[in-house]
Design an enzyme around this catalytic site. Structure first.
Site, mmCIF file in Angstrom:
data_model
loop_
_atom_site.group_PDB
_atom_site.id
_atom_site.type_symbol
_atom_site.label_atom_id
_atom_site.label_comp_id
_atom_site.label_asym_id
_atom_site.label_seq_id
_atom_site.Cartn_x
_atom_site.Cartn_y
_atom_site.Cartn_z
ATOM 1 N N VAL A 179 0.863 -1.181 0.000
ATOM 2 C CA VAL A 179 0.000 0.000 0.000
ATOM 3 C C VAL A 179 0.904 1.237 0.000
ATOM 4 O O VAL A 179 0.636 2.229 0.665
ATOM 5 C CB VAL A 179 -0.957 0.022 1.216
ATOM 6 C CG1 VAL A 179 -2.193 0.883 0.908
ATOM 7 C CG2 VAL A 179 -1.397 -1.371 1.617
ATOM 8 N N ALA A 180 2.002 1.127 -0.770
ATOM 9 C CA ALA A 180 2.971 2.219 -0.912
ATOM 10 C C ALA A 180 3.413 2.732 0.453
ATOM 11 O O ALA A 180 3.782 1.947 1.318
ATOM 12 C CB ALA A 180 2.394 3.319 -1.793
ATOM 13 N N CYS A 181 3.345 4.039 0.669
ATOM 14 C CA CYS A 181 3.904 4.622 1.888
ATOM 15 C C CYS A 181 3.127 4.267 3.155
ATOM 16 O O CYS A 181 3.598 4.541 4.259
ATOM 17 C CB CYS A 181 4.007 6.139 1.748
ATOM 18 S SG CYS A 181 5.316 6.653 0.622
ATOM 19 N N SER A 182 1.962 3.675 3.021
ATOM 20 C CA SER A 182 1.208 3.240 4.194
ATOM 21 C C SER A 182 1.352 1.742 4.450
ATOM 22 O O SER A 182 0.646 1.183 5.294
ATOM 23 C CB SER A 182 -0.277 3.598 4.031
ATOM 24 O OG SER A 182 -0.477 4.986 4.096
ATOM 25 N N SER A 221 7.292 3.420 3.380
ATOM 26 C CA SER A 221 6.466 2.923 4.485
ATOM 27 C C SER A 221 7.200 2.881 5.814
ATOM 28 O O SER A 221 6.566 2.832 6.868
ATOM 29 C CB SER A 221 5.956 1.520 4.158
ATOM 30 O OG SER A 221 6.989 0.562 4.213
#
Length: 374
Positions: free
Chosen positions: A155-158, A335
């Site tokens: 979820v990419a950076c999350s 992340s």
């Protein structure tokens, strides 16, 4: 009665190489000069825009970043290359992503007092996977001697906070008792080092978190997970089109859209208010208000972003005590940033203190984990 779940250990793999803003700018500006000389006639004719120099002052003012860790330095700073140089490994060798994950995992396991046999789920959650399959998590699981199951997620950076929620849910449901979440971020490989607007943003790192049942935890450093909350809203403002379909599309694997790109101003305007509202709403479901929170460990992409979030939440200016920054040293580690902030800046909190680990980025995605010191 719901199973009480705790974070009982965290760990960080930190690459041996660093690149300062000054080193990065020297390399980038050399590339710019060569590019402009090569295309001088087109630039003079107005058919192409001249590239513009970067500066250490510009980078720090725009982001708060002063340096970054990287797995390989020479290739990035070579003006004729401008990306890292990794050696391909044989299929029977431990992959690079698994290698750094195992390092971070063992550090987290040591703090939590766990061995491989105690881990019954491994989640590898990161912005970019090294390969399509087999899952990185299963390779990491095998290298650690862990049991149970493993899977990858993105979820990419999350990815870290989303991974932590999956770990918490697994423990609460009984499908696992002790979960390892790793976030190997080899961002240097998907960074566009030739773009002035983003050539300074990313750094490499790997973080690891142990999530387990409170009644099995033996660590002296335990954080009860009071709640987790996730949200997504589609946006193209942060995007990378590299993938297995590229070959079938007959597209150029080196085209600009096959590396990280973003519309920075739009991202700031849209995702930052979303993150602040998300945190406030999450706290409200737990009977908390932002001013009761002892510390916010926020996503580390841009200092101004975090300052804005804190002003929205508490009505005052951010400082290192309420919202510590690590991006000056690490840069944006996708992340991993909020977990690094938590790992490096939680030892001074006391029993009963409440904190929020929050990430936000491409997707858009926002994830928050509310914890209380036991």
């Amino acid at each position: 009665m719901a199973t009480k779940v705790v974070i009982s250990g965290t760990g960080i793999f930190q690459p041996q190489f660093t690149i300062t803003n000054e080193e990065l700018v020297e390399s980038y500006n050399t590339y710019v000069d060569r590019h402009n000389a090569q295309h001088a006639a087109e630039i003079a004719a107005g058919q192409r825009e001249a590239m513009v120099h970067s500066s250490a002052e510009f980078i720090e003012k725009a982001s708060g970043i002063k340096s970054r860790y990287v797995l390989e330095k020479q290739g990035i700073l070579d003006p004729s290359r401008m990306y890292p140089r990794f050696e391909e490994r044989a299929d029977d060798q431990l992959s690079l992503m698994a290698e750094i994950s195992v390092d971070a995992a063992r550090k987290a396991m040591a703090i939590a007092g766990k061995e491989g046999k105690d881990i019954d789920a491994v989640l590898c959650s990161t912005a970019n996977m090294q390969r399509a399959y087999p899952a990185m998590a299963i390779e990491i699981q095998q290298a650690l001697g862990a049991g149970g199951y493993g899977f990858d997620m993105n979820v990419a950076c999350s990815s870290a906070t989303f991974g932590i929620e999956q770990a918490v849910n697994a423990v609460r449901s009984g499908s696992a008792n002790c979960v390892l979440v790793v976030n190997p971020e080899i961002t240097s490989a998907h960074q566009e080092w030739k773009d002035r607007d983003c050539h300074f943003i990313f750094g490499d790192v790997c973080t690891a978190v142990i999530v387990e049942r409170a009644d099995t935890a033996t660590s002296s450093d335990q954080w009860e997970v009071l709640g987790t909350k996730l949200a997504t809203q589609f946006s193209n403002n942060i995007r990378n089109n590299f993938g297995f379909m590229n070959r079938s599309e007959d597209s150029d694997p080196n085209a600009r859209d096959k590396t990280f790109r973003q519309e920075g101003r739009k991202v700031f305007k849209e995702v930052v208010p979303m993150a602040a509202a998300h945190i406030e709403a999450h706290l409200a479901t737990l009977g908390q208000v932002p001013t009761q929170v002892r510390r916010f460990w926020l996503h580390q992409a841009n200092k101004s972003m975090n300052d804005f979030v804190i002003r929205k939440l508490i009505g005052g200016e951010a400082n290192e005590d309420i919202a510590p920054l690590i991006l000056d040293e690490y840069a944006n580690t996708a992340s991993a940033g909020s977990v690094i902030a938590f790992h490096d800046h939680h030892a001074d909190l006391v029993t009963g203190d409440v904190g929020v680990i929050c990430s936000f980025g491409a997707g858009y995605s926002v994830g928050s984990v509310v914890v209380r010191k036991l």
